[in-house]
Design an enzyme around this catalytic site. Structure first.
Site, mmCIF file in Angstrom:
data_model
loop_
_atom_site.group_PDB
_atom_site.id
_atom_site.type_symbol
_atom_site.label_atom_id
_atom_site.label_comp_id
_atom_site.label_asym_id
_atom_site.label_seq_id
_atom_site.Cartn_x
_atom_site.Cartn_y
_atom_site.Cartn_z
ATOM 1 N N SER A 53 -26.248 44.738 -20.455
ATOM 2 C CA SER A 53 -27.338 44.336 -19.403
ATOM 3 C C SER A 53 -28.565 45.492 -19.484
ATOM 4 O O SER A 53 -28.389 46.383 -19.571
ATOM 5 C CB SER A 53 -26.516 44.726 -17.949
ATOM 6 O OG SER A 53 -27.650 44.551 -17.064
ATOM 7 N N ASP A 80 -29.539 49.152 -7.128
ATOM 8 C CA ASP A 80 -30.542 48.245 -6.741
ATOM 9 C C ASP A 80 -30.525 47.458 -5.475
ATOM 10 O O ASP A 80 -31.217 47.268 -4.666
ATOM 11 C CB ASP A 80 -30.824 47.191 -7.787
ATOM 12 C CG ASP A 80 -31.298 47.886 -9.085
ATOM 13 O OD1 ASP A 80 -32.003 49.008 -8.853
ATOM 14 O OD2 ASP A 80 -31.168 47.326 -10.449
#
Ligand code: ARG
Length: 406
Positions: free
Chosen positions: A170, A121
């Site tokens: 997560s 990301d």
């Protein structure tokens, strides 16, 4: 007065970023931006509450329509990456653009994210942001933060972090996909329980698991019991067939060019193909996997043509042989609802290091999170340059057009 716009979720990472941007980077004000790409309602509530508690100026941008249209473009491209339909990936540029807009509208000098130096990301966000004039800050990566450090720091600073969402795994959810990683899932052989799933219900009816053992790419045993090739295939046809595994209904392009409607049954084949590819995904490098796809396609094409003795076949098989010496290990396959789904994999040849992949641990060897900053600066370099060149060309064109019209 300096201001920074922070991609803000209200989770641990982005929450600790708020005081750090002030203390370590000296920004006078942090602006939190949460972009809606179809996350669950609860995530906005968490972001809102945390922002309130921090006294953070907070913006929520609805980018669902842009993201949905991106998702449908990806359908036209039949887009998947190693089997994953790119939900997280495609959302990032949309989120990054929205944050940039907010940053510009609100007189910010910089944009920031809370990504670690280990994931994708950071690269996706920065590829968009680095085309702008604004500074880019990545506190978690730059300072090499670990979760343990963040928890302690949050405690010290009395930051509003709930244990709630920051549980064992997560999770990243948007309109296109829900991703779960970390915790016990970091062991490739761990078979996850139903509790990791939220969008999908396990297919009704019985399920069954088998453990397949491979040696040099060949299946040799089922559930630890060695079988000869005939016995092994016949056995898997029986077991997997019971669960509806291995049906194909297709339009087939014949060698002469005709399309035909064809139906097939192949329970053992589907099971073994899935299991084998799963094991390869653990032990082969990305380059080997990518190149082998081309080799596999050629092998299949020749196989379809009935030319198994073609010289090309021996050449392809030499490559295949060179890769298969490491394809030794086990794969757990679950038969359920017509699928033979891989749910665990193990090998002594795994090109996988749990301590390295984990977002929970410290830096490994001499590689630090901050080393990724250089990668992030280079990522998308040609694309940004191309956009600049194109913009300049357009400007020149506009100028000359203007001159011509006079
Ligand atoms: N690895 C995936 C990607 O790069 C998704 C990761 C999503 N993050 C998460 N915390 N589950 O697109």
């Amino acid at each position: 007065m300096t201001r920074v716009a922070l991609a803000f979720s209200g989770g641990l990472d982005t929450t600790v970023c708020v005081p750090l941007l002030e203390e370590e980077w000296g920004y006078d004000e942090v602006v939190g931006v949460t972009v809606d790409v179809g996350q669950p309602e609860a995530e906005f509530a968490e972001a809102e509450e945390t922002a309130d508690a921090l006294g953070l100026e907070h913006h929520v941008v609805d980018a669902r329509a842009e993201f949905a249209s991106m998702c449908l473009d990806s359908v036209r491209a039949n887009a998947t990456y190693q089997g994953y339909p790119l939900g997280t990936a495609l959302a990032r540029p949309v989120i990054a653009e929205s944050i940039l807009d907010v940053a510009k509208e609100n007189d910010c000098d910089a944009v920031a994210h809370g990504c670690t130096g280990k994931g994708n990301d950071q690269l996706r966000f920065e590829a968009v942001w680095r085309a702008s004039e604004l500074d880019v800050v990545a506190p978690v990566r730059e300072l090499g933060l670990t979760r343990e450090w963040e928890i302690e720091y949050a405690d010290e600073k009395e930051l509003p972090v709930e244990g709630g969402n920051e549980g064992v795994w997560s999770i990243d959810t948007n309109l296109w996909s829900r991703s779960v990683e970390g915790g016990d899932l970091e062991h490739p052989g761990h078979v996850p329980g139903e509790e990791i799933y939220e969008w999908t219900r396990s297919p009704a009816g019985d399920t069954e698991e088998v453990e397949l053992t491979f040696e040099n790419g060949y299946p040799v045993a089922v559930d630890g019991e060695e079988m000869d090739p005939i016995g092994l295939i016949a056995h898997l046809n029986d077991v997997a067939g019971e669960y509806g595994v291995g049906r194909t209904d297709m339009m087939e392009d014949r060698m002469l060019g005709l399309k035909v409607r064809e139906n097939y049954e192949h329970p053992a084949a589907t099971t073994l193909l899935n299991a084998h590819e799963t094991l390869e995904s653990l032990v082969l490098t990305k380059e080997e996997r990518d190149f082998k796809k081309l080799v596999d396609d050629e092998w299949s094409q020749k196989g379809y043509e009935g030319l198994v003795d073609a010289p090309l076949m021996s050449a392809l098989e030499a490559f295949i042989e060179a890769t298969q010496t490491r394809v030794t290990g086990t794969v757990t396959i679950r038969f359920e609802g017509g699928q033979a789904r891989p749910v665990g994999r193990d090998s002594d040849h795994a090109v996988y290091d749990e301590s390295f992949a984990s977002f929970n641990t410290e830096d490994v060897g001499d590689i630090t999170q901050a080393d990724a900053t250089g990668v992030a600066k280079y990522h998308g370099f040609q694309e940004r340059l191309a956009a600049k060149v194109l913009a300049e060309a357009k400007e020149t064109e506009a100028l000359t057009d203007g001159a011509g019209a006079e």
